[in-house]
Write an enzyme that holds these catalytic residues in place. Structure first.
Site, PDB file in Angstrom:
ATOM      1  N   LYS A 125       7.779   3.255  12.551  1.00 50.56           N
ATOM      2  CA  LYS A 125       6.702   2.478  11.914  1.00 50.56           C
ATOM      3  C   LYS A 125       5.788   1.959  13.011  1.00 50.56           C
ATOM      4  O   LYS A 125       6.234   1.744  14.140  1.00 50.56           O
ATOM      5  CB  LYS A 125       7.283   1.286  11.155  1.00 50.56           C
ATOM      6  N   ASP A 165      -0.089   2.917   5.477  1.00 52.66           N
ATOM      7  CA  ASP A 165       0.668   1.803   4.891  1.00 52.66           C
ATOM      8  C   ASP A 165      -0.410   0.763   4.541  1.00 52.66           C
ATOM      9  O   ASP A 165      -1.591   1.136   4.394  1.00 52.66           O
ATOM     10  CB  ASP A 165       1.712   1.259   5.875  1.00 52.66           C
TER      11      ASP A 165
HETATM   12  P1  NDP Z   1      -2.821  -1.143   0.391  1.00 54.04           P
HETATM   13  O1  NDP Z   1      -3.418  -1.659   1.631  1.00 54.04           O
HETATM   14  O2  NDP Z   1      -3.435   0.037  -0.281  1.00 54.04           O
HETATM   15  O3  NDP Z   1      -2.716  -2.290  -0.701  1.00 54.04           O
HETATM   16  C1  NDP Z   1      -2.013  -3.447  -0.442  1.00 54.04           C
HETATM   17  C2  NDP Z   1      -2.123  -4.373  -1.640  1.00 54.04           C
HETATM   18  O4  NDP Z   1      -1.240  -5.479  -1.475  1.00 54.04           O
HETATM   19  C3  NDP Z   1      -3.508  -4.967  -1.782  1.00 54.04           C
HETATM   20  O5  NDP Z   1      -3.754  -5.234  -3.129  1.00 54.04           O
HETATM   21  C4  NDP Z   1      -3.389  -6.248  -0.977  1.00 54.04           C
HETATM   22  O6  NDP Z   1      -4.329  -7.245  -1.350  1.00 54.04           O
HETATM   23  C5  NDP Z   1      -1.995  -6.692  -1.319  1.00 54.04           C
HETATM   24  N1  NDP Z   1      -1.434  -7.458  -0.199  1.00 54.04           N
HETATM   25  C6  NDP Z   1      -1.310  -7.064   1.076  1.00 54.04           C
HETATM   26  N2  NDP Z   1      -0.785  -8.030   1.839  1.00 54.04           N
HETATM   27  C7  NDP Z   1      -0.589  -9.065   1.012  1.00 54.04           C
HETATM   28  C8  NDP Z   1      -0.089 -10.357   1.201  1.00 54.04           C
HETATM   29  N3  NDP Z   1       0.326 -10.777   2.411  1.00 54.04           N
HETATM   30  N4  NDP Z   1      -0.014 -11.159   0.117  1.00 54.04           N
HETATM   31  C9  NDP Z   1      -0.433 -10.720  -1.109  1.00 54.04           C
HETATM   32  N5  NDP Z   1      -0.918  -9.494  -1.331  1.00 54.04           N
HETATM   33  C10 NDP Z   1      -0.996  -8.684  -0.297  1.00 54.04           C
HETATM   34  O7  NDP Z   1      -1.299  -0.839   0.750  1.00 54.04           O
HETATM   35  P2  NDP Z   1      -0.238   0.058  -0.009  1.00 54.04           P
HETATM   36  O8  NDP Z   1      -0.486   0.028  -1.464  1.00 54.04           O
HETATM   37  O9  NDP Z   1      -0.158   1.344   0.691  1.00 54.04           O
HETATM   38  O10 NDP Z   1       1.120  -0.736   0.310  1.00 54.04           O
HETATM   39  C11 NDP Z   1       1.670  -1.712  -0.548  1.00 54.04           C
HETATM   40  C12 NDP Z   1       3.157  -1.843  -0.260  1.00 54.04           C
HETATM   41  O11 NDP Z   1       3.806  -0.582  -0.489  1.00 54.04           O
HETATM   42  C13 NDP Z   1       3.518  -2.244   1.165  1.00 54.04           C
HETATM   43  O12 NDP Z   1       4.690  -3.010   1.140  1.00 54.04           O
HETATM   44  C14 NDP Z   1       3.838  -0.884   1.812  1.00 54.04           C
HETATM   45  O13 NDP Z   1       4.683  -1.037   2.925  1.00 54.04           O
HETATM   46  C15 NDP Z   1       4.525  -0.186   0.666  1.00 54.04           C
HETATM   47  N6  NDP Z   1       4.589   1.261   0.709  1.00 54.04           N
HETATM   48  C16 NDP Z   1       3.457   2.025   0.880  1.00 54.04           C
HETATM   49  C17 NDP Z   1       3.560   3.398   0.867  1.00 54.04           C
HETATM   50  C18 NDP Z   1       2.358   4.282   0.981  1.00 54.04           C
HETATM   51  O14 NDP Z   1       2.523   5.500   0.947  1.00 54.04           O
HETATM   52  N7  NDP Z   1       1.156   3.752   1.096  1.00 54.04           N
HETATM   53  C19 NDP Z   1       4.852   4.081   0.728  1.00 54.04           C
HETATM   54  C20 NDP Z   1       5.957   3.182   0.483  1.00 54.04           C
HETATM   55  C21 NDP Z   1       5.798   1.843   0.501  1.00 54.04           C
HETATM   56  P3  NDP Z   1      -5.639  -7.469  -0.432  1.00 54.04           P
HETATM   57  O15 NDP Z   1      -6.556  -6.354  -0.756  1.00 54.04           O
HETATM   58  O16 NDP Z   1      -6.134  -8.795  -0.863  1.00 54.04           O
HETATM   59  O17 NDP Z   1      -5.169  -7.460   0.986  1.00 54.04           O
HETATM   60  O1  2IT Z   2       6.705   2.766   3.709  1.00 63.30           O
HETATM   61  C1  2IT Z   2       6.481   3.972   3.618  1.00 63.30           C
HETATM   62  O2  2IT Z   2       7.358   4.782   3.262  1.00 63.30           O
HETATM   63  C2  2IT Z   2       5.135   4.470   3.925  1.00 63.30           C
HETATM   64  N1  2IT Z   2       4.261   3.668   4.239  1.00 63.30           N
HETATM   65  C3  2IT Z   2       4.840   5.935   3.909  1.00 63.30           C
HETATM   66  C4  2IT Z   2       5.194   6.563   5.223  1.00 63.30           C
HETATM   67  C5  2IT Z   2       4.839   8.010   5.388  1.00 63.30           C
HETATM   68  O3  2IT Z   2       5.118   8.500   6.492  1.00 63.30           O
HETATM   69  O4  2IT Z   2       4.318   8.642   4.491  1.00 63.30           O
END
Ligand code: NDP
Ligand code: 2IT
Length: 445
Positions: A125, A165
């Site tokens: 990461k 992420d």
């Molecule tokens: P994005 O940046 O696309 O979206 C994040 C969302 O969460 C936004 O709505 C953001 O609001 C909100 N957010 C972020 N930080 C905070 C905080 N501290 N408090 C409240 N809301 C918050 O990210 P992702 O959708 O990609 O990721 C969301 C989660 O999913 C994370 O935990 C990530 O690690 C996990 N994840 C992502 C994967 C991926 O492929 N993208 C895969 C597996 C897990 P705002 O716009 O106001 O910041």
């Molecule tokens: O938390 C996660 O699994 C991710 N942000 C996706 C990682 C990836 O390599 O696609």
């Protein structure tokens, strides 16, 4: 003192200021007792001590110039945690809260998640405390170019493959890829995943985490004699994971009545209009409160925590770590919620998980439930190596099969060790077994 207690105490001593890392490590380590009992040889091999220590951590300076000509400096990191079963693989997070504790917790979780995908990828990461919010495209590009100028010496399609992420989506991956290609003078598509379709991206990757979460949820519900259709759900966040979780939930007949961002949440009792959310978030990079301008019957509330007071059958935390604490978990239970399915990484505190256990809430832990994103990243790597692209249907079908397999492997792991169906144990054990086996086979490294 047991071997696991000894390892955890040492970890606490040596990383006392890394709250999130210790939280993730505690949950994992104390799930592994049945495996350690079966394999006393692991202690002699120092297996757990090695497992919780990253193979390598790179930290670096990221200088860039903002639109006003002012020099800005951010911190850059890559945690290369474990390469026992494949090249390091895991996302990059750009968010002002990023620090080593958060990246180590994410890296540790990623090792087991990636193992669960059934594909050959190790765990890593990275990221930066850079905040893309409010920055111009040109600023984001200059930051990404500076970040990659250092990172490029440490990654490669067979070494370490970053992806997105929080704060890192298609735009950022594009800028990072462009700079990597320029510095290396070679087109190696498989060095990053989450690319756009025109230069080696995979159909279905954007949707994969959210869709996968719903495929997993469906398996868990079927296993427990419940149906997915007709439920009311709350989805926190409105980013990549939240949007595509909502899309698939709606397709499966679930009504999603609330979504959020870091400022507040909207409640729409008719079911959220995802086209409006996509326009605000994906196209305009706006705030969720703008939803009520387009859908005046919906309501907007300030603050994030209140979203868990909305009555629902299923909660899908898809924003960030520790967003559901003990108090919120108790409110969910009191309001009749019967399942919590994690799209975000570690969104439930350890105390919240205890509340779920006590109240027999069906709980789909992140490392199993959100593994569809990284699984599809691995499918993107495969297509890049083969120099071809699969159809959207092929990718989604493979993703679906993987999520079914993950649920089955987690449930089977419980059965094999005589534990009642509990996916926290199941995911940690099933993910760990393969990594442990590979580490044992490779000697003390
Ligand atoms: P994005 O940046 O696309 O979206 C994040 C969302 O969460 C936004 O709505 C953001 O609001 C909100 N957010 C972020 N930080 C905070 C905080 N501290 N408090 C409240 N809301 C918050 O990210 P992702 O959708 O990609 O990721 C969301 C989660 O999913 C994370 O935990 C990530 O690690 C996990 N994840 C992502 C994967 C991926 O492929 N993208 C895969 C597996 C897990 P705002 O716009 O106001 O910041
Ligand atoms: O938390 C996660 O699994 C991710 N942000 C996706 C990682 C990836 O390599 O696609």
């Amino acid at each position: 003192m047991t071997y696991i207690e000894e390892v955890f105490q040492k970890l606490e001593r040596e990383n006392s200021n890394e709250k999130e890392f210790l939280q993730a490590a505690k949950e994992i380590l104390f799930s592994l007792q049945p495996v350690i009992d079966k394999h006393p040889e692991y202690q002699k091999a120092g297996l757990l001590e090695r497992f919780v220590e990253p193979e390598r951590i790179i930290t670096f300076r990221v200088p860039w110039v903002d639109d006003n000509g002012k020099v800005q400096v951010n911190k850059g990191y890559r945690v290369q945690f474990n390469s026992a079963i494949g090249p390091y693989k895991g996302g990059l997070r750009f968010h002002p809260t990023v620090n080593l504790s958060i990246l180590k917790f994410l890296g540790l979780e990623q090792i087991l998640k990636n193992s669960l995908t059934t594909l050959p990828i190790g765990g890593g990461k990275g990221g930066s405390n850079f905040d893309p919010k409010g920055k111009s495209d040109a600023e984001v590009m200059r930051f990404c170019q500076s970040f990659m100028t250092e990172l490029c010496r440490h990654i490669g399609q067979d070494v370490d493959v970053p992806a997105g992420d929080i704060g890192v989506g298609g735009r950022e991956i594009g800028y990072l890829f462009g700079q990597y290609k320029r510095l290396r003078d070679e087109f190696t598509a498989g060095v990053l995943t989450g690319k756009a379709l025109t230069y080696g991206g995979s159909l279905g990757r954007k949707e994969a985490t959210g869709y996968g979460l719903l495929f997993f949820t469906k398996e868990m519900l079927i296993h427990n004699g419940r149906s997915i259709e007709g439920n009311i759900a709350v989805v926190s966040g409105s980013g990549n994971v939240a949007i595509y979780a909502t899309e698939m939930a709606t397709q499966m007949g679930i009504k999603v009545v609330a979504m959020s961002d870091s400022n507040g949440y909207i409640y729409d009792e008719n079911g959220v209009n995802l086209d409006v959310i996509k326009d605000i978030k994906e196209v305009k990079r706006g705030r969720i409160k703008e939803y009520v301008e387009k859908v005046p019957t919906a309501k907007y509330y300030e603050g994030c925590k209140g979203i868990w007071t909305i009555k629902c059958d299923i909660a899908f935390p898809c924003a960030t770590q520790n967003e559901i604490d003990e108090e919120s978990a108790e409110i969910l239970v009191k309001n009749g919620c019967f399942a919590v399915c994690e799209g975000a990484n570690m969104p439930s505190t350890l105390e919240a998980i205890e509340v779920y256990r006590k109240n027999k809430i069906l709980f789909a832990p992140a490392k199993a439930a959100n593994a569809g994103g990284v699984a599809t990243s691995a499918l993107e790597m495969t297509q890049n190596s083969l120099r071809l692209s699969w159809s959207r249907e092929e990718v989604i079908e493979k993703l679906h099969e993987i999520m079914i397999a993950i649920h089955k492997n987690c449930a089977d792991a419980c059965a094999r060790y005589g534990i009642a169906y509990d996916l926290v144990f199941g995911a940690n054990i099933a993910g760990f077994e393969k990594v442990a086996d590979a580490m044992m086979a490779q000697g003390i490294v």
